[in-house]
Design an enzyme around this catalytic site. Structure first.
Site, mmCIF file in Angstrom:
data_model
loop_
_atom_site.group_PDB
_atom_site.id
_atom_site.type_symbol
_atom_site.label_atom_id
_atom_site.label_comp_id
_atom_site.label_asym_id
_atom_site.label_seq_id
_atom_site.Cartn_x
_atom_site.Cartn_y
_atom_site.Cartn_z
ATOM 1 N N GLN A 192 -4.818 -5.447 7.019
ATOM 2 C CA GLN A 192 -5.802 -6.335 6.389
ATOM 3 C C GLN A 192 -5.801 -7.731 7.013
ATOM 4 O O GLN A 192 -6.582 -8.585 6.593
ATOM 5 C CB GLN A 192 -5.521 -6.460 4.881
ATOM 6 C CG GLN A 192 -5.530 -5.144 4.114
ATOM 7 C CD GLN A 192 -6.909 -4.507 4.083
ATOM 8 O OE1 GLN A 192 -7.935 -5.149 4.367
ATOM 9 N NE2 GLN A 192 -6.954 -3.232 3.728
ATOM 10 N N HIS B 78 0.876 -1.174 0.000
ATOM 11 C CA HIS B 78 0.000 0.000 0.000
ATOM 12 C C HIS B 78 0.922 1.235 0.000
ATOM 13 O O HIS B 78 2.015 1.176 0.560
ATOM 14 C CB HIS B 78 -0.803 -0.084 1.301
ATOM 15 C CG HIS B 78 -1.890 0.918 1.456
ATOM 16 N ND1 HIS B 78 -1.637 2.209 1.832
ATOM 17 C CD2 HIS B 78 -3.226 0.814 1.303
ATOM 18 C CE1 HIS B 78 -2.780 2.862 1.904
ATOM 19 N NE2 HIS B 78 -3.760 2.041 1.586
#
Lengths: 152, 421
Positions: free
Chosen positions: B218, B138
């Site tokens: 996540q 990310h």
């Protein structure tokens, strides 16, 4: 017709599938990139000016149906027009897609926007306004030689 | 302090399966309509929804308990301090950390990573040193390291991945030269759902004396995390993706590392004594918590963890795996649909592209049916470039999603194909 039908009219789907004036001009006098960082839409608008006139205009890049169709319709609408008139059209177009009631509901204005009126359905989808105006921002940047624009 | 919805949570399920219908009743937002249709929330990788117990914990704190922490001798301040520190111990147990002083409250994963880059990174990285990240990071995981490398004259190295979205572990091992100061990889990819073999990766790095930071944003909502079993040096996750409030996140660090690191921000709460000549810093974790923290959100996170841990984790994981299987099997055969990411081990997330239909258009069409999808490059432009697509549509699941919702997603994809002919 429901909202989705308003948005994805045949004319939009057609211009998305077969965008007009797609590709780089052989001898552009100006160009500018437009970038929508939220969704990754990225286009470049090429312009060949002749004095104050937009003699030729094209675009390339990738994006959603709305940004592609809008770019394609824009190239048709501004080809051969004076730059000033293209800028005026941009303002009217922007007012239409952002739902400015003075423009959005005026039949006369829609008439003047011609085929661009097909994008009026964007009004019901605020998150898509940036897609519809991306090419116009790039055209504006090219005409004012700003180089690149971002809709953020 | 955190009341549990005992009826919902402790009642034995009728069969040996996850009782989604009952769990959904605990999430007020799941009862609402969007565009006249029941909300189908499939954007859990962006943020999760909150159970009523979390909302009530925030409400109760502000209604009855609000005061600043670590300050006053008055009743409410003592209560707030106790609640805040109890929340820290709750997170400690959640991550199986050795000590609660290893749990630093931050705003979220992004801030946690910036903290490590600016303290550990700045004190350890010298010109020519390297930081190893992976190809599926990310941007919040790329940019702080880029900034660090720029400031310190270091180099960022990237572990490549294959077409399925699995990291190439041989390449990873080759990257681990003596100049590497830190391996910073994601536990689970936000764009592909890939669950990386982090335990193995940590062992390989440790064999060379290199510490490892894991981005668990996540992973924490979906899997049990044991930082001691993993033996990671740092671990981060966000409250808001883990059914808790926004504005709160966690940095776990091994005490020995945290103690050596210089502080991040200066301010109140992080000092032992201060004069104009010199400041003596507070011990961990206070050293890294300058200023008034997000007290209510820490308490909200505690409520979220309480909620999550009252669920039957094996059944919950099995349910999420079933949702993934269902979505994959229903979407994959659709003509012109290409799935992006088919890693060996995945969490409940599907990323896909459709021939001739941009993800943004799929997102808009789904939205008209009340379906919340992510459409775009998911803050993972390098990942999108790796797969040669400008954007994907992403559906990410949580335990409260149902098979009917997957059917609704599949129907929306068919509708998009119909509209685009």
């Amino acid at each position: 017709m429901d909202d989705l039908g308003e948005l994805y009219q045949q004319v939009i789907l057609d211009h998305n599938r077969r965008p007009r004036h797609f590709g780089k001009l052989t001898a552009p006098s100006r160009s500018a990139e437009g970038h929508n960082p939220i969704c990754g839409d990225h286009i470049t608008v090429y312009v060949r000016t002749d004095g104050d006139q937009i003699a030729e205009v094209s675009f390339e890049g990738s994006g959603c149906a709305i940004s592609r169709a809008s770019a394609s319709l824009m190239t048709q609408a501004v080809s051969g027009k004076p730059a000033q008139e293209a800028e005026k059209l941009f303002r009217d177009f922007q007012a239409m897609v952002t739902g400015d009631p003075a423009v959005a509901t005026g039949a006369r204005e829609v008439e003047r926007l011609g085929k661009l009126a097909a994008l009026a359905g964007v009004r019901a989808f605020p998150s898509r306004i940036k897609c519809a105006t991306l090419a116009w921002h790039a055209l504006h940047a090219a005409l004012s030689e700003a180089g690149s624009v971002s809709t953020e | 302090m955190t009341p549990l919805n005992a009826e919902t949570l402790l009642a034995a399920p009728a069969a040996n399966r996850f009782d989604v219908a009952r769990v959904r009743e605990d999430f007020p937002i799941l009862q609402r309509l969007v565009n006249g249709r029941p909300l189908v929330y499939l954007d859990n990788a962006a943020t999760s929804q909150k159970p009523r117990t979390v909302i009530e914990a925030l409400n109760r704190y502000y209604s009855m308990e609000n005061a600043n922490v670590h300050r006053g001798v008055h009743y409410l301040s003592e209560q707030a301090t106790a609640a805040y520190e109890r929340a820290r111990r709750r997170v400690q147990r959640f991550l199986h950390a050795r000590d609660s002083s290893e749990i630093i409250f931050v705003r979220g994963t992004t801030e946690a990573i910036n903290l490590v880059a600016n303290t550990y990174g700045r004190s350890r990285v010298r010109p020519g040193d390297e930081i190893v990240v992976s190809a599926m990071e990310h941007p919040s995981y790329i940019v702080p390291w880029q900034m660090l490398c720029e400031a310190q004259g270091g180099r960022l190295r990237v572990i490549p991945m294959n077409d399925a979205g699995d990291l190439l572990l041989d390449e990873y091992e080759r990257l681990l030269n003596p100049r590497v100061r830190l391996v910073a990889v994601t536990h689970v990819s936000n764009a592909l759902g890939t669950m990386n073999p982090v335990k193995e990766m940590i062992a390989v790095a440790h064999a060379r004396g290199i510490p490892v930071l894991l981005d668990g944003a996540q992973a924490a909502p979906h899997r049990e995390v044991d930082v001691q079993a993993l033996d990671c040096d740092f671990y981060t996750f966000s409250g808001h993706k883990t059914f808790g409030p926004t504005g709160i996140g966690i940095l776990y660090g091994k005490a020995a590392l945290l103690e050596e690191m210089p502080p991040f921000q200066g301010g109140g709460d992080m000092i032992r004594s201060v004069t104009f000549e010199r400041t003596e810093y507070a011990p961990i974790p206070a050293k890294f918590e300058a200023g008034t923290p997000s007290i209510a959100d820490a308490i909200g996170l505690e409520a979220a963890i309480d909620y999550l841990e009252r669920l039957d984790r094996p059944l919950m994981e099995a349910h999420e795996a079933e949702l993934l299987r269902h979505a994959t099997e229903a979407l994959a055969p659709i003509p012109g649909l290409r799935m992006i990411g088919a890693a060996r081990e995945k969490t409940g997330l599907v990323s896909f592209v459709l021939d001739g239909i941009h993800a943004h258009d799929v997102g808009t069409i789904a939205d008209r049916d009340g379906i919340a999808l992510r459409a775009g490059h998911h803050c993972a432009q390098p990942v999108m470039e790796r797969f040669g697509v400008p954007a994907t549509a992403r559906a990410s699941f949580a335990f409260y999603n149902t098979h009917e919702e997957i059917d609704a997603l599949v129907a929306a994809v068919h509708r998009a194909r119909q509209i685009f002919g």
